[in-house]
Motif scaffolding. Structure first.
Motif, short mmCIF file in Angstrom:
data_model
loop_
_atom_site.label_atom_id
_atom_site.label_comp_id
_atom_site.label_asym_id
_atom_site.label_seq_id
_atom_site.Cartn_x
_atom_site.Cartn_y
_atom_site.Cartn_z
N ARG A 1 0.98 13.47 15.95
CA ARG A 1 1.93 14.00 16.92
C ARG A 1 3.39 13.84 16.50
O ARG A 1 4.24 14.62 16.89
CB ARG A 1 1.73 13.32 18.26
CG ARG A 1 0.37 13.58 18.86
CD ARG A 1 0.26 12.92 20.21
NE ARG A 1 -1.09 12.91 20.69
CZ ARG A 1 -1.62 13.86 21.45
NH1 ARG A 1 -0.92 14.90 21.79
NH2 ARG A 1 -2.86 13.77 21.86
N LYS A 2 3.69 12.81 15.73
CA LYS A 2 5.08 12.51 15.40
C LYS A 2 5.60 13.38 14.27
O LYS A 2 4.91 13.59 13.27
CB LYS A 2 5.23 11.04 15.02
CG LYS A 2 4.96 10.11 16.16
CD LYS A 2 5.18 8.68 15.74
CE LYS A 2 4.89 7.74 16.90
NZ LYS A 2 5.00 6.35 16.49
N ARG A 3 6.81 13.81 14.42
CA ARG A 3 7.46 14.64 13.40
C ARG A 3 7.52 13.92 12.05
O ARG A 3 7.34 14.54 11.01
CB ARG A 3 8.86 15.01 13.88
CG ARG A 3 9.64 15.87 12.92
CD ARG A 3 11.01 16.19 13.49
NE ARG A 3 11.76 17.01 12.59
CZ ARG A 3 11.77 18.34 12.61
NH1 ARG A 3 11.06 18.98 13.50
NH2 ARG A 3 12.49 19.02 11.73
N GLU A 4 7.76 12.60 12.08
CA GLU A 4 7.83 11.83 10.84
C GLU A 4 6.52 11.90 10.06
O GLU A 4 6.53 11.94 8.83
CB GLU A 4 8.16 10.35 11.11
CG GLU A 4 9.44 10.10 11.87
CD GLU A 4 9.22 10.11 13.38
OE1 GLU A 4 8.34 9.39 13.88
OE2 GLU A 4 9.95 10.85 14.05
N PHE B 1 4.29 14.40 10.17
CA PHE B 1 4.20 15.74 9.60
C PHE B 1 5.08 15.84 8.35
O PHE B 1 4.64 16.31 7.30
CB PHE B 1 4.64 16.80 10.62
CG PHE B 1 3.57 17.18 11.60
CD1 PHE B 1 2.67 18.20 11.33
CD2 PHE B 1 3.47 16.53 12.82
CE1 PHE B 1 1.70 18.56 12.23
CE2 PHE B 1 2.50 16.88 13.74
CZ PHE B 1 1.60 17.90 13.44
N GLU B 2 6.31 15.38 8.45
CA GLU B 2 7.24 15.48 7.33
C GLU B 2 6.79 14.63 6.14
O GLU B 2 6.97 15.03 4.99
CB GLU B 2 8.64 15.11 7.77
CG GLU B 2 9.26 16.16 8.66
CD GLU B 2 10.65 15.81 9.13
OE1 GLU B 2 11.12 14.68 8.86
OE2 GLU B 2 11.28 16.68 9.76
N ALA C 1 -0.05 22.96 12.67
CA ALA C 1 1.27 23.59 12.81
C ALA C 1 1.06 25.10 12.82
O ALA C 1 1.14 25.76 11.79
CB ALA C 1 2.18 23.17 11.66
#
Length: 95
Positions: free
Chosen positions: A11-14, A16-17, A48
């Motif tokens: 869930r966290k953007r970190e 994914f990145e 995504a």
């Protein structure tokens, strides 16, 4: 039948990145996948689905298909998988 549990979500953007930058990228006709270690005991999935593949109905259908495949064919624990579905995934047969 195994469920797709809440602790199996990315869930966290970190997260994914981190996979986009450090994970292994695999591209195919139906999707692009990023795979990398997560240091946990369970495998996790992130999806995504961008507006490029279609309307909300089509994006949700693509996400449901990806979750179902993940649920039935889970990778070994300790892996994160991010899937970017393509438009062709929605019309492809499940097999």
């Amino acid at each position: 039948m195994p469920r797709f549990r809440a602790d199996e979500h990315i869930r966290k953007r970190e997260d994914f990145e981190r996979l986009y930058n450090l994970g292994r990228r695999l591209s195919g006709r139906l999707m692009t996948m990023f795979i990398g270690p997560n240091g946990l005991t369970d495998a996790r999935l992130g999806i995504a689905a961008t507006r490029k593949i279609g309307s909300a109905v089509i994006r949700n259908r693509a996400k449901r298909r990806v979750r179902e495949v993940f649920r039935h064919h889970k990778p070994p624990g300790g892996l994160d998988v991010v899937v970017i579905p393509r438009r062709e995934l929605v019309g492809a047969p499940y097999a």
